[in-house]
Design an enzyme around this catalytic site. Structure first.
Site, mmCIF file in Angstrom:
data_model
loop_
_atom_site.group_PDB
_atom_site.id
_atom_site.type_symbol
_atom_site.label_atom_id
_atom_site.label_comp_id
_atom_site.label_asym_id
_atom_site.label_seq_id
_atom_site.Cartn_x
_atom_site.Cartn_y
_atom_site.Cartn_z
ATOM 1 C CB SER A 1 10.869 -0.654 4.966
ATOM 2 O OG SER A 1 9.703 -1.430 4.903
ATOM 3 C CB ILE B 1 -1.022 0.008 1.165
ATOM 4 C CG1 ILE B 1 -2.137 1.005 0.881
ATOM 5 C CG2 ILE B 1 -0.373 0.281 2.510
ATOM 6 C CD1 ILE B 1 -2.920 0.741 -0.361
ATOM 7 C CG ASP C 1 -6.777 -6.257 5.406
ATOM 8 O OD1 ASP C 1 -6.133 -5.539 6.186
ATOM 9 O OD2 ASP C 1 -6.748 -6.103 4.163
ATOM 10 C CE LYS D 1 -8.060 -1.705 5.960
ATOM 11 N NZ LYS D 1 -7.722 -2.851 5.036
HETATM 12 P P1 NAP Z 1 2.574 -5.472 3.130
HETATM 13 O O1 NAP Z 1 2.696 -5.458 1.637
HETATM 14 O O2 NAP Z 1 2.820 -6.744 3.864
HETATM 15 O O3 NAP Z 1 3.522 -4.313 3.665
HETATM 16 C C1 NAP Z 1 3.735 -4.071 5.021
HETATM 17 C C2 NAP Z 1 5.175 -3.638 5.210
HETATM 18 O O4 NAP Z 1 5.375 -3.281 6.567
HETATM 19 C C3 NAP Z 1 6.155 -4.766 4.910
HETATM 20 O O5 NAP Z 1 6.658 -4.605 3.605
HETATM 21 C C4 NAP Z 1 7.243 -4.605 5.976
HETATM 22 O O6 NAP Z 1 8.440 -4.140 5.416
HETATM 23 C C5 NAP Z 1 6.750 -3.443 6.837
HETATM 24 N N1 NAP Z 1 6.970 -3.653 8.263
HETATM 25 C C6 NAP Z 1 6.630 -4.711 9.036
HETATM 26 N N2 NAP Z 1 6.997 -4.494 10.306
HETATM 27 C C7 NAP Z 1 7.585 -3.270 10.337
HETATM 28 C C8 NAP Z 1 8.179 -2.479 11.368
HETATM 29 N N3 NAP Z 1 8.221 -2.900 12.632
HETATM 30 N N4 NAP Z 1 8.687 -1.270 11.035
HETATM 31 C C9 NAP Z 1 8.631 -0.807 9.774
HETATM 32 N N5 NAP Z 1 8.083 -1.528 8.761
HETATM 33 C C10 NAP Z 1 7.564 -2.722 9.055
HETATM 34 O O7 NAP Z 1 1.129 -5.001 3.563
HETATM 35 P P2 NAP Z 1 0.167 -3.943 2.845
HETATM 36 O O8 NAP Z 1 -0.740 -4.650 1.912
HETATM 37 O O9 NAP Z 1 0.951 -2.794 2.334
HETATM 38 O O10 NAP Z 1 -0.739 -3.528 4.092
HETATM 39 C C11 NAP Z 1 -0.251 -2.715 5.154
HETATM 40 C C12 NAP Z 1 -1.449 -2.064 5.837
HETATM 41 O O11 NAP Z 1 -2.141 -1.271 4.874
HETATM 42 C C13 NAP Z 1 -2.477 -3.081 6.374
HETATM 43 O O12 NAP Z 1 -2.995 -2.638 7.592
HETATM 44 C C14 NAP Z 1 -3.547 -3.099 5.303
HETATM 45 O O13 NAP Z 1 -4.829 -3.400 5.843
HETATM 46 C C15 NAP Z 1 -3.507 -1.661 4.809
HETATM 47 N N6 NAP Z 1 -3.991 -1.499 3.445
HETATM 48 C C16 NAP Z 1 -3.600 -2.347 2.437
HETATM 49 C C17 NAP Z 1 -4.146 -2.216 1.164
HETATM 50 C C18 NAP Z 1 -3.733 -3.103 0.018
HETATM 51 O O14 NAP Z 1 -4.353 -3.013 -1.053
HETATM 52 N N7 NAP Z 1 -2.709 -3.921 0.126
HETATM 53 C C19 NAP Z 1 -5.103 -1.218 0.918
HETATM 54 C C20 NAP Z 1 -5.431 -0.337 1.939
HETATM 55 C C21 NAP Z 1 -4.877 -0.492 3.189
HETATM 56 P P3 NAP Z 1 9.700 -5.039 4.939
HETATM 57 O O15 NAP Z 1 9.250 -5.650 3.646
HETATM 58 O O16 NAP Z 1 10.772 -4.031 4.768
HETATM 59 O O17 NAP Z 1 9.955 -6.046 6.023
#
Ligand code: NAP
Length: 308
Positions: free
Chosen positions: A36, A14, A169, A91
């Site tokens: 990150s 995101i 989610d 969120k």
């Molecule tokens: P994601 O692709 O798994 O990305 C999350 C990132 O957070 C990971 O790449 C990880 O980075 C990083 N992370 C984990 N622990 C951390 C820490 N302690 N400090 C700093 N960075 C850390 O997940 P995502 O899909 O982007 O979703 C993240 C949030 O956004 C969720 O709550 C989700 O509900 C929300 N969201 C997602 C979407 C969507 O379409 N995907 C849409 C709206 C909202 P590293 O790779 O560097 O380890």
């Protein structure tokens, strides 16, 4: 006025798809850093492996956008608020209602802005739907959120863990719209949560809510949908049917269809800037409370194992 120096924390899907472009497109902000653990960040922008490292070594920032999985968000938000930074929470705003309440009090104490962002509320059809429904009698509501988890959340292990919410989610996005457009408060009556035998979070859910005037609100959530996907809310009223489809982007009223430009994340950042400049916070936990109630009150049904 100087731009707000912001760090994006958690450079995953995101952050790359939406936050970085929205920040680049808003002159109220300047991207000061990324944080990150594994992702290398953005060319030409200072990068830290942890928020602690950023705080120790700089550069200085005024605000952080926490785009991590929800389970780690509280500790990061506390670190940021201790330094007086403004905090944008993706969120869902946390992993429990209690921790979001604690963050809210802390932000008030230090005089920083806390923004619990609900991106779907900024989808193009949502504001006109809210305005149209304000004058109507609501007879019934149907929420159908059916998508293919393998397409939208490939390999996201955190989403299946406690606090990751599973199918809620995406489902919480529907609830963020419903709680915003319906003129009366809604609450949960019953729920069935379908949980794969090898996972901690649901892959499907069937939920019955109602509003305070008694109108039934049914929600059908499923992550096993292949083929056409559905992100629809249909509201039957005394003046005909309102349909919000494509996650709130397309609004169909008895008078016709409205298509508008998608401004979800630009809208969120405009709101964050307004909150910061006005010295205010915005922490609405209503959608999160409904999800918590589903876990509290729902009947659990164990279903077939899920493998990515
Ligand atoms: P994601 O692709 O798994 O990305 C999350 C990132 O957070 C990971 O790449 C990880 O980075 C990083 N992370 C984990 N622990 C951390 C820490 N302690 N400090 C700093 N960075 C850390 O997940 P995502 O899909 O982007 O979703 C993240 C949030 O956004 C969720 O709550 C989700 O509900 C929300 N969201 C997602 C979407 C969507 O379409 N995907 C849409 C709206 C909202 P590293 O790779 O560097 O380890």
């Amino acid at each position: 006025m100087d731009p707000i120096r912001i760090a994006v924390v958690g450079v995953g899907k995101i952050a790359r798809d939406q936050h970085l472009p929205a920040i680049a497109g808003n002159s109220a902000f300047s991207l000061a850093a990324t944080v990150s653990p594994h992702d290398p960040g953005v060319e030409g922008v200072p990068h830290a492996r942890s928020l602690e490292e950023l705080i120790e070594r700089g550069p200085a920032v005024d605000a952080v956008a926490l785009c991590t999985p929800p389970q780690v968000r509280y500790d990061l938000a506390v670190q940021a608020l201790r330094k007086g930074m403004h905090v944008f929470l993706e969120k869902p705003p946390g992993a429990t209602l209690g921790e979001v309440g604690a963050l809210s009090s802390r932000a008030d104490k230090v005089g920083a802005t806390l923004f619990a962002a609900w991106h779907s509320r900024f989808a193009a059809g949502v504001a006109p739907a809210r305005a149209w429904l304000a004058e109507r009698r609501i007879d019934s509501v149907s929420i159908v959120w059916r998508e293919d988890v393998r397409v939208w959340h490939p390999g996201q292990a955190w989403i299946w863990e406690p606090g990751g919410l599973g199918v809620f989610d995406p489902g919480i996005n529907a609830l963020s719209i419903a709680t915003h457009i319906l003129p009366r408060q809604m609450f949960l009556q019953s729920a069935t949560l379908e949980i794969p035998a090898n996972r901690a979070a649901p892959i499907g859910a069937d939920i019955q809510f109602r509003d305070t005037a008694g109108a039934p609100i049914h929600m059908d959530l499923d992550w096993r949908q292949t083929g056409p996907q559905s992100w629809d809310i249909i509201v039957e009223t005394d003046a005909g049917t309102l349909k919000l489809s494509n996650g709130g982007a397309v609004l169909t009223l008895p008078s016709g269809v409205e298509h508008n430009e998608d401004l979800e994340y630009p809208g969120l950042y405009a709101r964050f800037a307004t909150l910061i400049r006005g010295g205010r916070s915005d922490v609405d936990v209503a959608p999160f409370r409904l999800v918590a109630d589903a876990f509290l009150r729902g009947h659990r049904k164990i279903v077939e194992e899920f493998h990515d």
